[in-house]
Design an enzyme around this catalytic site. Structure first.
Site, PDB file in Angstrom:
ATOM      1  N   GLY A  28       0.832  -1.202   0.000  1.00  0.00           N
ATOM      2  CA  GLY A  28       0.000   0.000   0.000  1.00  0.00           C
ATOM      3  C   GLY A  28       0.857   1.238   0.000  1.00  0.00           C
ATOM      4  N   ASN A  29       0.288   2.362   0.352  1.00  0.00           N
ATOM      5  CA  ASN A  29       1.064   3.595   0.435  1.00  0.00           C
ATOM      6  C   ASN A  29       0.472   4.507   1.503  1.00  0.00           C
ATOM      7  OD1 ASN A  29      -0.963   5.421  -0.910  1.00  0.00           O
ATOM      8  ND2 ASN A  29      -0.622   3.943  -2.567  1.00  0.00           N
ATOM      9  N   HIS A  30       1.113   5.644   1.721  1.00  0.00           N
ATOM     10  CA  HIS A  30       0.744   6.528   2.835  1.00  0.00           C
ATOM     11  C   HIS A  30      -0.405   7.482   2.542  1.00  0.00           C
ATOM     12  CE1 HIS A  30       3.780   5.189   5.507  1.00  0.00           C
ATOM     13  NE2 HIS A  30       4.787   5.548   4.735  1.00  0.00           N
TER      14      HIS A  30
END
Ligand code: CTP
Length: 219
Positions: A28-30
């Site tokens: 995923g990512n932030h």
């Protein structure tokens, strides 16, 4: 109301996507989704009907004119967007879609048996680019980009590649801009124009974007 989007339908993507590795892990990512949700609220406040296709976030849309479709992966986001795209007048791609996904998602939790683990990744569908191929002349689309160098040029390439009318450029060079911040500093790139904005709260950034879209639709 000034800058009214009454009668207009807006399709927005927001948040990250999670690409499963196994039943308990993902890539995923932030992204928090704040920018996309702020845009949804702003368009709705100006009278638009908003379809918000959202990856996993902690946010909730408050306005009754915002309808949320919750998704997890890029593939799910694409499927949801495809169903809604034709009917929308304005598309805004604010999601931080994971560029790659594991080639296979294990159906059982991976065990730490070896010293090294290699996960093969394959490219995800580029939702904005895929939609760009079917965009009608009466539809308007906005994308986002995050660049560290050659910002203007890279954004122009993306504008064409994804058939966007406008690209909102976030610069990582600016303190307080981008992921995990309440504020953002953007430059809006169009084929014939570049508009710079100062560092401001994401709600105000959303208002700037909505205002410029309105101007272009009423030029
Ligand atoms: N986008 C999308 N589907 C993807 C990837 C990106 O719809 N699979 C959209 C994003 O929502 C955003 C824009 O395309 O509007 C960002 O494009 P991208 O090419 O991913 O740009 P960057 O994030 O800046 O990454 P890179 O320069 O590494 O390509």
């Amino acid at each position: 109301m000034e800058n009214s989007f009454s009668g207009k339908k807006v399709l927005l993507t927001a948040g990250p996507t999670y690409e499963p590795i196994d039943p308990v892990r993902f890539i995923g990512n932030h992204s928090t989704g704040k920018m996309g949700y702020a845009l949804a609220a702003c368009f709705a406040a100006h009278g638009a009907q908003v379809q918000l296709v959202s990856g996993p976030t902690n946010l909730a849309a408050q306005h009754p004119a915002i309808q949320v479709t919750s998704v997890t992966t890029a593939d799910e986001m694409y499927e949801a967007v495809k169903l809604l795209a034709e009917d929308a007048d304005i598309w805004v791609f604010a999601a931080a879609v994971a560029d790659y996904k594991p080639k296979v998602a294990a159906d059982k939790k991976l065990k730490k048996s070896d010293a090294e683990l290699t996960i093969e990744l394959v490219k995800n569908v580029d939702i904005a680019a895929a939609l760009g191929k079917q965009k009608r002349a009466d539809q308007f689309s906005v994308g986002f980009a995050l660049e560290t160098d050659n910002e203007g040029e890279n954004a122009k390439v993306k504008l064409q590649k994804k058939n966007l009318d406008m690209i909102v450029l976030n610069s990582l060079r600016d303190a307080g801009a981008g992921f995990r911040h309440e504020t953002n500093k953007i430059t809006i790139i169009e084929q014939e124009a570049t508009t710079l904005f100062s560092l401001k709260h994401k709600d105000e950034v959303a208002q700037d974007i909505v205002n410029l879209v309105w101007e272009r639709l009423h030029a």
